[in-house]
Scaffold this motif. Structure first.
Motif, short mmCIF file in Angstrom:
data_model
loop_
_atom_site.label_atom_id
_atom_site.label_comp_id
_atom_site.label_asym_id
_atom_site.label_seq_id
_atom_site.Cartn_x
_atom_site.Cartn_y
_atom_site.Cartn_z
N SER C 231 0.83 -1.22 0.00
CA SER C 231 0.00 0.00 0.00
C SER C 231 0.85 1.26 0.00
O SER C 231 0.40 2.32 -0.43
CB SER C 231 -0.95 0.00 1.20
N TYR C 235 0.69 -0.13 -4.40
CA TYR C 235 0.09 -1.46 -4.50
C TYR C 235 0.80 -2.38 -5.50
O TYR C 235 0.19 -3.27 -6.09
CB TYR C 235 -1.41 -1.36 -4.81
N ASN C 280 -7.80 -3.83 -12.07
CA ASN C 280 -6.79 -3.88 -11.00
C ASN C 280 -6.24 -5.27 -10.73
O ASN C 280 -5.69 -5.53 -9.66
CB ASN C 280 -7.42 -3.34 -9.71
N LYS C 283 -2.64 -5.67 -9.44
CA LYS C 283 -2.20 -4.94 -8.24
C LYS C 283 -2.22 -5.85 -7.03
O LYS C 283 -2.81 -6.93 -7.05
CB LYS C 283 -3.14 -3.75 -8.00
N SER C 287 -5.12 -3.46 -2.46
CA SER C 287 -5.67 -2.31 -3.19
C SER C 287 -7.19 -2.31 -3.17
O SER C 287 -7.82 -1.33 -3.60
CB SER C 287 -5.16 -2.32 -4.64
N ASN C 290 -9.16 0.77 -2.10
CA ASN C 290 -9.64 1.87 -2.95
C ASN C 290 -11.10 1.74 -3.35
O ASN C 290 -11.71 2.73 -3.76
CB ASN C 290 -8.77 1.99 -4.21
#
Lengths: 294, 294, 294, 294
Positions: C231, C235, C280, C283, C287, C290
């Motif tokens: 983080s 990420y 994503n 990642k 993450s 988010n």
């Protein structure tokens, strides 16, 4: 025909007041926004310099405000209308607000000899303009019957949901269910698409089967399946994500205070909050469909 | 009229075979249960000593089995029917099974010159008896058209969902959505009841509003709201919790394999598994209403 | 020191094989990627022209493959290793796969007199390189004990979870729980932030209270709370969203097949699928924080 | 040593007051229940005929009440303490209540020259008796420092969460996360059990892996895994389901008012409401484990 005071001339209240005028009522309006007042006055309303003045001679008062605190403040706050409305008058509050506020205002008005019903609506701005709103009414049977000719000038379906506050409860239940229908329909359509199905074909199949529901049948969230709905218009217009999120907040308040278990309604609230947080607050609520896109 | 072999004479298959006979088809049946066979033979079916023998002269083969492994084993397992069915015949599998099994069996049959469609049904035992089932069909357009007169003897709504497997996908999407409608409707009604509303009044309001959906309108889960539905008959009959749980398991398989996000469908599956685990597996699926009781 | 064949030299398998070499074992490797083989050969491994050749003289075979179908095909498919491995050898499969595949392969190997354990790992690429992986092992106690010195060359914590397949079940349970911890921690931190709290202060409070959990305490999902975690590195690195989504897919398979109710695990799977669908997938899994941003 | 008034002598407040006495403070107590007062007086407290009288000479006032309405009424209602507390005194409210009430009371007290901090606790009745509570404090740094010696007589961990109200937010976030940990751990253990794992073994594995969390490690919900916890004592004692449900209600209020998305916290609230509705309200909150039983 009645002497009516109308307080709160927003996107919904404005056209509702105009429909009262068209039906032949004598309507005196008030709103903090001068422009909102002008629009309705041009349609034949009288106006006043304050809400207090507007209600002085009214037999019926209709209010359409954003939240419980505004309604509470209007009627029972400092210089509240409770001290200005005539004894024997009928107050119709069409705002979508929490039940606690409804009950508190209703009690205060009752002590002053004023009748009160909660009468939240469904049908959106379109329904407000066309005079086809649905009203879900809480209050005594007598008050409901007294209100009917007034409500009938603004709407098509008039439901007596039960005692004071029941209109709000009915609306909260309906809109919580509506959000679940919309999310569930969106998931099902996206699952079909991800597995090669044509969303038009799948929509037709489910609409004629046990998956049939309002969002699938007349407000399909998948673009290009249906004409004339927000999903085929870039999710513009319709019922905003942020308004659905507000109603789901009221649903959660109602669930928490009654210790009710509403796992799907609660999930819908979080998904709409997530969708709004990602910048979609002013899109139509069927845009939740995109949350399940890949 | 066609020579039809029918394999699998359970609660659904039995009445379906009888409806084929009533329509004038020549039907030869097979089931592992002798009693199941006798019931259909009494209605005019011929029978055979094995599934292999049953299909020997058939132009059309219909199967109705519990799960993908049974279908796979029947057609492509040891001594599978693929080696016994005539070239050019049409196989209609009405089982509700996983798409992977459908595609594997379809490929094996295609290599032997046999046409295959997946044609799962909705409508339950009542629809099977009345000949009013809905068929959701996956396969070529030609095969769908060839199957139509056969399917029309057993059902009312015939949908061509798409290519092979699409019938299963459509059914899985519909039943996942159905489970969400049922849970959402149950939550909404219980929330209303907990806040003083009469479930009959609330049902009527929501049915005429945007909360309208199949479970609310024609299969209401709250006892005493509607006559002739399982909720007013102690949740007996209808569509069993364990069958809904099975279909939701297929939905999750489909979602996982296509990396689809289906939060409400997944929640419904867990709630139905919970409800079954508490001993309600053989009740009607509308009994999920009781999970939200207080 | 043992003669070991190692099949599957990906991001995890490569460093695991190298650690076996460092511990003094004689290791013969095979992978479809020539480059992957070269990297390990440079560290002292022998190699072979095929998996079949690689296992010919092995007392222990370790495999590390992407999914159940690869493991099934390797051992029991056409020209499967079951016919090439010496009787009495021990097979350690460290892939994270479905239990059904484990049991099927285990049975086939057992019939050929070959011992088999499932030994999936946790600890990621970092743990694989450092030799600090955790192994969750399913199989007989005797086989587990026989495997211990081999596993100890690659990992730190060796758990005997139970009979064959139990290693996979333990891993699936742990990773499902891990996903719930991560989502729950993310929600709680974002709720605090939205209400004016400093995430560092809130993290410290909850870590010392009953909210304490692995994701909060050592893998905090909120940027700038903790150093050296994904983080705080945009990420990047860590445990990819798509790998968590894969493990949650296995968890759902396990839940469906055992009719288990796992509402939070199911919700986590849908949220990770949603997060991956929004782009994503590569990642780090923290993450997901988010998703709750505003 | 300070002159302290203590209002609210329930399961928590009683032992907290006694610990203040033990630390040498001069404590005057008040509660509506005479018996509750007697118990503390026997431990050395003085008492008064009303809350108003109790606070007259106090430098510090501590209150421990059930909900926001009680706190609001006590301090700012009819004959509220705001008119009886000495200017310059410090009020410590340890109730777990909504932030809006905290802020309203804080403002009213500030206008009267009285300092106010919100200081909800965690640690339960056991922690209250042992003097090992955690305090999560909202208010000015100066007020926090002034309160420290008082709080240290009742607790072990003193956290300054932020400005007025931040203590409540921190507690709400922590307890929402705690509920998610408990449900997630319960699901994971039941999934393991349903697939043949020994819950003791699985608990040990996950505790040493990334599934580690407070509920798994020190408050295991599965009977017979751990000694001295409610799950091994028929879920008696501990932290009641209804108290967790209350805290989750506050969490939902906080989430709704800040438009935060908290899908897992919301799911936990509905599951706890469901569990309570089924008659488990007075059991320990780890009994949610049984919801996933089969």
């Amino acid at each position: 025909m009645a002497n009516i005071a109308f307080i709160g001339l927003g996107n919904m209240g404005g056209p509702m007041a105009i429909n009262l005028i068209k039906a032949g009522h004598h309507v005196c309006v008030y709103d903090l926004s001068a422009q909102a007042v002008i629009d309705v006055v041009e349609n034949g309303a009288g106006t006043a310099s304050s809400a207090q003045e507007a209600v002085t001679n009214a037999e019926v008062i209709v209010s359409m405000l954003p939240a419980g605190k505004h309604v509470t403040s209007l009627y029972t706050g400092e210089n509240g209308l409770v001290n200005h409305i005539k004894e024997g008058a009928l107050v119709i509050d069409s705002s979508t607000i929490d039940v606690a506020s409804v009950k508190a205002v209703g009690e205060a008005l009752a002590q002053a000899g004023i009748e009160f019903i909660d009468a939240p609506v469904s049908g959106g701005v379109g329904g407000a303009k066309a005079g086809t709103l649905s009203f879900m009414v809480g209050g005594s049977k007598a008050a409901f019957e007294k209100a009917q000719p007034i409500l009938a000038s603004m709407g098509k379906n008039l439901f007596h949901a039960g005692d004071l506050g029941a209109g709000q409860v009915a609306k909260v239940c309906n809109n919580m269910l509506l959000s679940v229908l919309m999310v569930g329909t969106s998931e099902a359509l996206q699952l079909g698409i991800a597995n090669g199905l044509d969303p038009k074909v799948l929509s037709e199949i489910m609409s004629k089967s046990s998956g049939s529901n309002w969002t699938l049948d007349v407000y399909n969230p998948c673009p290009e399946v249906m004409e004339g709905v927000p999903s085929s218009n870039n999710y513009d217009g319709g019922f905003m994500v942020d308004l659905m999120a507000k109603d789901l907040g009221l649903a959660m308040d109602t669930a928490v205070s009654s210790q009710s278990s509403t796992p799907m309604g609660a999930l819908a609230r979080s998904l709409y909050a997530m969708h709004s947080g990602a910048g979609n607050g002013s899109k139509d609520f069927s845009s939740i469909f995109n949350l399940f896109n890949k």
